[in-house]
Motif scaffolding. Structure first.
Motif, mmCIF file in Angstrom:
data_model
loop_
_atom_site.group_PDB
_atom_site.id
_atom_site.type_symbol
_atom_site.label_atom_id
_atom_site.label_comp_id
_atom_site.label_asym_id
_atom_site.label_seq_id
_atom_site.Cartn_x
_atom_site.Cartn_y
_atom_site.Cartn_z
ATOM 1 N N GLU A 95 17.077 -1.104 -19.039
ATOM 2 C CA GLU A 95 15.889 -1.677 -18.396
ATOM 3 C C GLU A 95 15.879 -3.199 -18.363
ATOM 4 O O GLU A 95 14.923 -3.789 -17.876
ATOM 5 C CB GLU A 95 14.635 -1.175 -19.119
ATOM 6 N N LYS A 134 17.624 1.525 -13.058
ATOM 7 C CA LYS A 134 16.950 1.717 -14.353
ATOM 8 C C LYS A 134 15.867 2.792 -14.265
ATOM 9 O O LYS A 134 14.951 2.837 -15.083
ATOM 10 C CB LYS A 134 16.367 0.402 -14.861
ATOM 11 N N ARG A 136 16.038 6.208 -14.502
ATOM 12 C CA ARG A 136 16.123 7.458 -15.254
ATOM 13 C C ARG A 136 16.694 7.219 -16.646
ATOM 14 O O ARG A 136 17.789 7.674 -16.969
ATOM 15 C CB ARG A 136 17.023 8.456 -14.487
ATOM 16 N N PRO A 137 15.931 6.517 -17.496
ATOM 17 C CA PRO A 137 16.449 6.271 -18.843
ATOM 18 C C PRO A 137 16.556 7.580 -19.626
ATOM 19 O O PRO A 137 15.725 8.473 -19.476
ATOM 20 C CB PRO A 137 15.395 5.347 -19.460
ATOM 21 N N LEU A 140 14.335 6.223 -24.809
ATOM 22 C CA LEU A 140 13.122 5.560 -24.334
ATOM 23 C C LEU A 140 12.683 4.346 -25.143
ATOM 24 O O LEU A 140 11.701 3.705 -24.793
ATOM 25 C CB LEU A 140 11.976 6.577 -24.299
ATOM 26 N N CYS A 141 13.374 4.017 -26.223
ATOM 27 C CA CYS A 141 12.922 2.846 -26.975
ATOM 28 C C CYS A 141 13.378 1.577 -26.264
ATOM 29 O O CYS A 141 14.155 1.631 -25.315
ATOM 30 C CB CYS A 141 13.440 2.884 -28.405
ATOM 31 N N SER A 142 12.850 0.443 -26.694
ATOM 32 C CA SER A 142 13.205 -0.812 -26.049
ATOM 33 C C SER A 142 14.023 -1.676 -26.991
ATOM 34 O O SER A 142 13.653 -2.801 -27.325
ATOM 35 C CB SER A 142 11.938 -1.536 -25.577
ATOM 36 N N TRP A 147 19.173 1.137 -25.244
ATOM 37 C CA TRP A 147 19.813 0.540 -24.069
ATOM 38 C C TRP A 147 21.259 1.017 -23.936
ATOM 39 O O TRP A 147 21.723 1.322 -22.847
ATOM 40 C CB TRP A 147 19.800 -0.992 -24.176
ATOM 41 N N ARG B 180 7.877 8.372 -19.640
ATOM 42 C CA ARG B 180 8.809 7.318 -19.256
ATOM 43 C C ARG B 180 10.159 7.886 -18.810
ATOM 44 O O ARG B 180 10.804 7.343 -17.920
ATOM 45 C CB ARG B 180 9.004 6.375 -20.448
ATOM 46 N N GLY B 181 10.589 8.984 -19.437
ATOM 47 C CA GLY B 181 11.888 9.541 -19.092
ATOM 48 C C GLY B 181 11.882 10.368 -17.826
ATOM 49 O O GLY B 181 12.942 10.729 -17.317
ATOM 50 N N TYR B 380 7.856 -8.927 -21.856
ATOM 51 C CA TYR B 380 9.078 -8.127 -22.001
ATOM 52 C C TYR B 380 9.691 -7.885 -20.625
ATOM 53 O O TYR B 380 10.881 -8.116 -20.420
ATOM 54 C CB TYR B 380 8.758 -6.805 -22.696
ATOM 55 N N ILE B 381 8.870 -7.394 -19.671
ATOM 56 C CA ILE B 381 9.312 -7.348 -18.275
ATOM 57 C C ILE B 381 8.175 -7.826 -17.387
ATOM 58 O O ILE B 381 7.126 -7.185 -17.310
ATOM 59 C CB ILE B 381 9.731 -5.919 -17.849
ATOM 60 N N GLY B 401 7.284 -2.696 -22.592
ATOM 61 C CA GLY B 401 8.400 -2.055 -23.284
ATOM 62 C C GLY B 401 7.948 -1.048 -24.317
ATOM 63 O O GLY B 401 6.763 -0.959 -24.661
ATOM 64 N N GLY B 402 8.910 -0.269 -24.829
ATOM 65 C CA GLY B 402 8.587 0.768 -25.808
ATOM 66 C C GLY B 402 8.421 2.118 -25.140
ATOM 67 O O GLY B 402 8.236 2.195 -23.937
ATOM 68 N N PRO B 403 8.494 3.186 -25.953
ATOM 69 C CA PRO B 403 8.519 4.539 -25.389
ATOM 70 C C PRO B 403 7.269 4.905 -24.598
ATOM 71 O O PRO B 403 7.323 5.722 -23.704
ATOM 72 C CB PRO B 403 8.650 5.445 -26.621
#
Lengths: 163, 438
Positions: A95, A134, A136-137, A140-142, A147, B180-181, B380-381, B401-403
């Motif tokens: 991401e 970016k 379809r990760p 899910l963590c940042s 990554w 998110r996924g 973050y973004i 950001g984050g799950p």
């Protein structure tokens, strides 16, 4: 075919043992779980779990490292042994890039896999590429632990039994 | 009524002309430290009984537009010492001076015999006692009553700041739902202030990066409907949707030319991404770049003569400007970090971009020659800036950001002030600002 697959597996085990530094990104070839012997060698499940359906990339890179090349050699051998199967190669990015750039980067990664498999003798008409950027990760963590799992190219099979 | 207005105007000029009064108060919005101007906006007068509810709502729409800029501050209505009885009568300006109002908006709403709605207003400069511009009336369908409020606010904003209008405009964006996924992304459209949301796609195919035609209510966007990312064109009035280009490969990062006749975009073949111009109609496409680098995110200058884009031809993402028909490109970004997604302002004076530096994303602007770089926001973004039609406000999306993070739409002035969340019913990304509505 089963004979061929098990020799492949042995070769993969040997390679994994020789590859030195442990890497949590390698496909799970080293320790087949109990019962994997029952997975048909021509199945999607076998390809995804024993051969390894994906390779990983460094940040902002589409270069195939030694581990990725090993995985792709196994993929190529499997694809050549299963000529009725076609595949879509999905290119993905983490991401930390912009949307447009990551679409182009995902395309570069998918194309790197495509070129490698064709170089190993897989018919190009059996392969198609698609970039998801970016979108379809997988993780899910940042942070880097996620990554690194998202910077990937995944070979998705069609026309093989699932398991 | 016209005669009454004229009489009032003449009388006021007579009382002020001899005193060498300064002109009406003006705001300069390029000043980042500008103090909000106190304004008085009594609830608009209902000139027909059935217009009472809408008169109050239209007052709110216009007031929220103005105060949302942070250039204006509404003096609370409880403080008002007078209540205008008519738009045509000269207000008791002493009563408005007493509460320190700089400007007074007197408005009225009426239902016309044909069923349409009419809004009229007069803007008063309280200190000088002069009317600030002429009284004006807008009429429109009752169903589009909010637009009458936006048009009124646009007129007030333009008179006081000297900048172009932008409140009567819309936003197309990507509405996001689901984890998110496995995000579901749908194109959605809403008024610039978040009202009147409706969906343009059903969420079955992944959609990204909508962009408006600067001359009409058409958009281009990216869709995975065919399994491949492809640029699609949609007419918002009819809902008609077509795939734009038939070349094999991935087409993406589309933007209209200023005259709406062409779309510039990226095409990826064999893993390599270059920039093409695709005329709408039967004329052939033109290839503009030919390098092994990623050349993408092209955006025309408003006069149509140049294109700014990003490329990693020098090793990392940077901004370049080239002639609109291709040819030699000049690099314009030279600061630390990577530069992406440039968007030329509709006024031509700035280029907005997304910058990546030290693990953070920034929205910034620079002059078309690369000078005067300013970073306006960071998180973050922060990504994907789009210009308001007047080139003085930017909208973008932010993801922390984050799950469990979801993206939200944000807006910020060109000066970096007034960073605020744009209200949306659900998470949103990739905003695209429409041209001003007719």
């Amino acid at each position: 075919m089963i004979h061929r697959a098990s020799s492949l597996l042995l070769a993969a085990l040997a390679l994994a043992a020789c590859s030195g530094a442990p890497d949590d990104r390698t496909a799970p070839v080293a320790t087949p779980a109990p019962g994997t012997a029952a997975i048909p060698a021509d199945s999607v499940q076998y390809f995804n779990t024993i051969i390894g359906d994906r390779v990983f990339f460094a940040f902002d890179s589409s270069a195939l490292d030694a581990i990725a090349q090993d995985t792709l050699r196994r993929q190529a051998e499997w694809l050549i042994a299963n000529p009725a199967v076609t595949a879509v190669i999905e290119g993905h990015a983490d991401e930390r890039g912009t949307r447009d750039y990551n679409l182009a980067l995902g395309a570069r990664r998918a194309n790197a896999v495509f070129q490698f498999l064709v170089g190993q003798g897989v018919e190009p008409t059996r392969l198609r590429t698609v970039s998801y950027g970016k979108e379809r990760p997988e993780a899910l963590c940042s942070n880097e632990s996620c990554w690194s799992q998202n910077r990937r190219a995944v070979t998705v099979l069609a026309g093989a039994p699932l398991s | 009524m016209v005669r009454t207005l004229m009489v009032c105007l003449l009388a006021l000029i007579a009382t002020t002309a001899g005193a060498q009064e300064p002109g009406p108060l003006r705001l300069t919005i390029s000043d980042p430290n500008v103090e909000p101007m106190p304004i008085a906006v009594p609830v608009f007068i209902a000139e027909t009984p059935d217009a009472a509810a809408l008169a109050a709502q239209i007052t709110d729409v216009a007031t929220n537009d103005l105060t949302g800029t942070a250039l204006f501050r509404l003096i609370p209505r409880e403080a008002y010492l007078a209540r205008p009885a008519s738009v045509d009568a000269a207000p008791d300006l002493a009563a408005w001076r007493a509460i320190n109002a700089d400007k007074l908006i007197v408005g009225a709403v009426a239902t016309l015999p044909d069923g349409r709605l009419a809004v009229k207003f007069r803007l008063w400069d309280v200190a000088t006692g002069q009317e600030d511009g002429a009284g004006l009336q807008f009429a429109g369908s009752a169903a589009e009553w909010r637009r009458l409020g936006h048009k009124l606010a646009d007129e007030v904003y333009t008179r006081i700041t000297g900048e172009g209008p932008y409140f009567d405009s819309r936003i197309v964006f990507v509405a996001e739902s689901g984890p998110r996924g496995a995000r579901v992304k749908r194109l959605a459209i809403m008024d610039q202030d978040g009202a009147n949301l409706r969906f343009l796609t059903d969420g079955r195919d992944l959609v990204l990066t909508p962009r408006f035609d600067p001359t009409s209510q058409r958009i281009v966007f990216l869709s995975y409907a065919s399994g491949q990312p492809r640029v699609h064109l949609m007419d918002l009035a009819t809902g008609t949707r077509t795939e734009l280009e038939t070349l094999p490969g991935m087409t993406f990062a589309p933007r209209f030319s200023p005259d709406g006749s062409r779309v510039v975009m990226s095409l990826t073949q064999g893993g390599n991404t270059d920039i093409y111009v695709v005329p709408l109609g039967s004329r052939p496409r033109i290839r503009l770049t030919d390098s092994p680098a990623i050349d993408t995110a092209p955006s025309f200058s408003p006069d149509g003569s140049r294109i700014v884009f990003e490329s990693d031809r020098g090793g990392s993402q940077q901004l370049y400007v080239m002639p609109a028909n291709g040819g030699e490109a000049q690099r314009i970004s030279f600061g630390p970090g990577r530069y992406a997604g440039p968007v030329w302002s509709p006024r031509g004076d700035w280029i907005a971009f997304t910058k990546l530096l030290g693990g953070r994303f920034y929205i910034g602007v620079m002059r078309p020659d690369g000078s005067d770089e300013r970073l306006l926001t960071a998180s973050y973004i922060d990504e994907g800036p789009t210009w308001a039609p007047n080139g003085r406000v930017l909208m973008f999306f932010r993801d922390l950001g984050g799950p469990n993070a979801v993206p939200v739409l944000m807006s910020v002035d060109l000066t970096g002030r007034n960073l605020r969340r744009v209200p949306t019913d659900q998470p949103g990304s990739d905003p695209a600002w429409s041209p001003l509505l007719d």
